[in-house]
Design a protein around this motif. Structure first.
Motif, PDB file in Angstrom:
ATOM      1  N   UNK A  44     -14.890  14.763  -8.107  1.00 26.43           N
ATOM      2  CA  UNK A  44     -14.395  15.729  -7.109  1.00 26.43           C
ATOM      3  C   UNK A  44     -13.888  15.044  -5.538  1.00 26.43           C
ATOM      4  N   UNK A  45     -14.778  14.251  -5.243  1.00 22.80           N
ATOM      5  CA  UNK A  45     -14.326  13.521  -3.808  1.00 22.80           C
ATOM      6  C   UNK A  45     -13.009  12.740  -3.837  1.00 22.80           C
ATOM      7  N   UNK A  46     -12.976  12.031  -5.118  1.00 22.66           N
ATOM      8  CA  UNK A  46     -11.736  11.425  -5.101  1.00 22.66           C
ATOM      9  C   UNK A  46     -10.642  12.164  -5.305  1.00 22.66           C
ATOM     10  N   UNK A  47     -10.477  13.256  -5.880  1.00 20.48           N
ATOM     11  CA  UNK A  47      -9.492  14.031  -6.068  1.00 20.48           C
ATOM     12  C   UNK A  47      -9.140  14.760  -4.505  1.00 20.48           C
TER      13      UNK A  47
ATOM     14  N   UNK B 251       1.149   2.782   6.537  1.00 15.58           N
ATOM     15  CA  UNK B 251       1.618   3.072   5.061  1.00 15.58           C
ATOM     16  C   UNK B 251       0.583   2.109   4.059  1.00 15.58           C
ATOM     17  N   UNK B 252       0.326   0.932   4.413  1.00 13.08           N
ATOM     18  CA  UNK B 252      -0.479   0.333   3.715  1.00 13.08           C
ATOM     19  C   UNK B 252      -1.731   0.923   3.715  1.00 13.08           C
ATOM     20  N   UNK B 253      -2.296   1.189   4.742  1.00 15.45           N
ATOM     21  CA  UNK B 253      -3.733   1.872   4.911  1.00 15.45           C
ATOM     22  C   UNK B 253      -3.541   3.331   4.105  1.00 15.45           C
ATOM     23  N   UNK B 254      -2.617   3.948   4.040  1.00 14.84           N
ATOM     24  CA  UNK B 254      -2.502   5.269   2.965  1.00 14.84           C
ATOM     25  C   UNK B 254      -2.634   4.693   1.736  1.00 14.84           C
ATOM     26  N   UNK B 255      -2.010   3.699   1.166  1.00 11.21           N
ATOM     27  CA  UNK B 255      -2.039   3.251  -0.088  1.00 11.21           C
ATOM     28  C   UNK B 255      -3.267   2.784  -0.370  1.00 11.21           C
ATOM     29  N   UNK B 256      -3.801   2.132   0.488  1.00 10.04           N
ATOM     30  CA  UNK B 256      -5.377   1.632   0.356  1.00 10.04           C
ATOM     31  C   UNK B 256      -6.367   3.107   0.242  1.00 10.04           C
ATOM     32  N   UNK B 257      -6.332   3.802   1.053  1.00  3.07           N
ATOM     33  CA  UNK B 257      -7.299   4.834   0.710  1.00  3.07           C
ATOM     34  C   UNK B 257      -6.743   5.510  -0.358  1.00  3.07           C
ATOM     35  N   UNK B 258      -5.565   5.705  -0.975  1.00  5.44           N
ATOM     36  CA  UNK B 258      -5.138   6.354  -1.986  1.00  5.44           C
ATOM     37  C   UNK B 258      -5.848   5.637  -3.346  1.00  5.44           C
TER      38      UNK B 258
ATOM     39  N   UNK C  64      -4.241  11.271   1.667  1.00  8.05           N
ATOM     40  CA  UNK C  64      -3.786  10.028   1.255  1.00  8.05           C
ATOM     41  C   UNK C  64      -2.294  10.209   0.715  1.00  8.05           C
ATOM     42  N   UNK C  65      -2.063  11.197  -0.043  1.00 12.79           N
ATOM     43  CA  UNK C  65      -0.455  11.272  -0.856  1.00 12.79           C
ATOM     44  C   UNK C  65       0.220  12.008   0.402  1.00 12.79           C
ATOM     45  N   UNK C  66      -0.471  12.790   1.085  1.00 14.52           N
ATOM     46  CA  UNK C  66       0.650  13.748   1.866  1.00 14.52           C
ATOM     47  C   UNK C  66       1.000  12.777   3.092  1.00 14.52           C
ATOM     48  N   UNK C  67       0.143  11.909   3.598  1.00 16.39           N
ATOM     49  CA  UNK C  67       0.542  10.953   4.749  1.00 16.39           C
ATOM     50  C   UNK C  67       1.592  10.304   4.643  1.00 16.39           C
TER      51      UNK C  67
ATOM     52  N   UNK D 159       0.560  10.686 -11.489  1.00 15.80           N
ATOM     53  CA  UNK D 159       1.793  11.206 -10.786  1.00 15.80           C
ATOM     54  C   UNK D 159       1.986  11.053  -9.632  1.00 15.80           C
ATOM     55  N   UNK D 160       0.739  11.393  -8.591  1.00 16.21           N
ATOM     56  CA  UNK D 160       0.998  11.222  -7.199  1.00 16.21           C
ATOM     57  C   UNK D 160       0.836   9.951  -6.914  1.00 16.21           C
ATOM     58  N   UNK D 161       0.039   9.080  -7.609  1.00 19.61           N
ATOM     59  CA  UNK D 161      -0.052   7.519  -7.335  1.00 19.61           C
ATOM     60  C   UNK D 161       1.234   6.830  -7.545  1.00 19.61           C
ATOM     61  N   UNK D 162       2.115   7.095  -8.624  1.00 19.89           N
ATOM     62  CA  UNK D 162       3.199   6.273  -9.067  1.00 19.89           C
ATOM     63  C   UNK D 162       4.546   6.895  -8.249  1.00 19.89           C
TER      64      UNK D 162
END
Length: 431
Positions: free
Chosen positions: A310-313, A332-339, A319-322, A255-258
């Motif tokens: 755990x680390x991924x969550x 924004x591209x960097x945030x999506x990459x980290x996500x 990465x979602x909040x930013x 949900x967060x990704x989409x």
């Protein structure tokens, strides 16, 4: 170079059972065809070819219904088809049924002329894919061992994502270059050409599975299995069942990704960018997944599943909040990459952990909890962001951050490690 030598080198590179690699290529082929339709269907609905009753709905709403119906039906039927494949002990058969349905429905688009027909076809496609996903993941699980399950899941997901990512890029080109003139003088529209390509991809996948895939000898029918999903932990050591917990975490993560997909106009307006930058940002998540699924899957075989999940969550939270506050297209591209990195850390290890916990003849039903949840998240995310963005640009991403935080807490408190010690390096073989 002889074909056998080439195959052996590829197997050595990915260190997986050859049937897993064959299945991964098959899923890449049908992924290309299926993702073709994500681009083609909205264009097709908006063309003069399609007419008929709109049931009082706007064209954009009809497009949304057609696209989301696939995800909701696909996810809803996965527990049922997963359990049925457990009962029969026939993974290959279920995959072939789904691919056959996908091939037929892809071709049927050529003859569709009304909105209602498109809704029906897309719904049947969702049900067809529900036969493919649980049986495929269960097959990978049963061809793997505890020591290489994460790597196998990583390879499978990598090729599937390559197909899913390549399809939309190719689809736009195929449509725009039409109509095509055939040797006999007949012409084929760009839309029909795209549907033929999607059909051919499904047929190729069907042939690959038919020729190269066999059910493992260890797969046994489980006719006594029921359709229930454990919610609470039967051992009493935790509140929730670990597989159910991973399913909830997968739902929150997806949900967060989409959230990103629906609000393209608002993102482009806020960052002062065009469609090209948005496409790159959207692809950033997929790029990270393709690059990292296999190495992270291998690493979780050696160092454990739980640390990566755990680390991924946890990484998913910032990465979602930013994304609700970034000032430039580059950030924004960097945030999506980290996500995407966060997603890669969760998905293959979570499937591997669920596979470790699945009993004999239960892979289809147990692992379908995760794939179903992820599918629902992908469908819920766009609807959530579309509803929340009216409260402010950051609102959808704050909502996603809350979900990611809850998911991280659930995984940290309710999921235990399934690997007791460092796993040995797997030996590549046929079985």
């Amino acid at each position: 170079m002889p074909v056998r030598t080439l195959l052996e080198r590829v197997l050595a590179l990915f260190a997986v059972d050859r049937r897993v690699l064959a299945l991964a290529f098959a899923r890449m082929a049908d992924g290309i065809g299926n993702s073709f339709l994500i681009v083609v269907i909205p264009l097709y609905v908006g063309s003069d070819i399609i007419g008929g009753a709109t049931f009082g709905l706007e064209e954009a709403m009809i497009i949304g219904i057609i696209l989301s119906l696939f995800g909701f039906l696909n996810s809803s039927f996965q527990p049922l088809t997963g359990r049925l494949s457990d009962r029969k002990g026939k993974r290959k058969l279920f995959i072939l049924i789904g691919l056959a349905g996908l091939a037929v429905t892809n071709l049927t688009y050529v003859f569709a002329q009304t909105y209602a027909q498109l809704v029906l076809i897309r719904g049947l496609q969702g049900i067809s894919v529900a036969f493919i996903i649980p049986a495929s993941v269960a097959l990978v699980n049963e061809l793997a061992t505890t020591g290489d399950r994460g790597g196998n899941m990583g390879v499978y997901n990598t090729f599937r994502l390559i197909g899913f990512g390549a399809g939309p890029v190719a689809a736009g080109t195929v449509v725009n270059l039409g109509p095509y003139t055939l040797p006999g003088g007949a012409t084929v529209t760009g839309y029909d050409a795209a549907f033929y390509v999607a059909t051919a991809a499904a047929i190729l996948s069907y042939l690959l599975v038919t020729v190269l895939i066999t059910d493992p000898e260890s797969t046994n029918a489980n006719a006594g299995a029921d359709l229930s999903i454990d919610v609470f932990d039967r051992s009493g050591s935790k509140l929730f069942d670990p597989i159910f917990t991973l399913g909830v975490a997968s739902l929150f993560m997806a949900t967060a990704i989409a959230l990103f997909a629906t609000i393209q106009p608002q993102i482009n307006d806020r960052l002062g960018q065009g469609a090209t930058w948005f496409g790159l940002q959207f692809a950033g998540f997929v790029i990270a997944q393709i690059l990292l699924q296999t190495p992270i899957g291998r690493a979780c075989d050696r160092y454990g599943r739980r640390p990566f999940i755990v680390g991924g969550m946890i990484l998913l939270i910032p990465s979602t909040l930013v994304q609700g506050f970034v000032p430039t297209s580059e950030t924004m591209f960097l945030a999506r990459l980290v996500q995407g990195i966060a997603g890669a850390m969760v998905f293959a290890p979570a499937l591997a952990l669920a596979g470790d916990l699945a009993g004999e003849g239960e892979s289809g039903s147990k692992l379908s909890v995760l794939t179903m949840a992820f599918g629902f998240g992908i469908a819920i995310g766009p609807l959530s962001s579309g509803a929340l963005v009216g409260y402010g640009f950051a609102a959808p991403f704050v909502f996603g951050t809350v979900l990611a935080t809850l998911g991280a807490i659930l995984v940290y408190t309710q999921v235990e490690e399934t690997l007791e010690a460092t796993a040995p390096v797997p030996v590549v073989g046929d079985d």
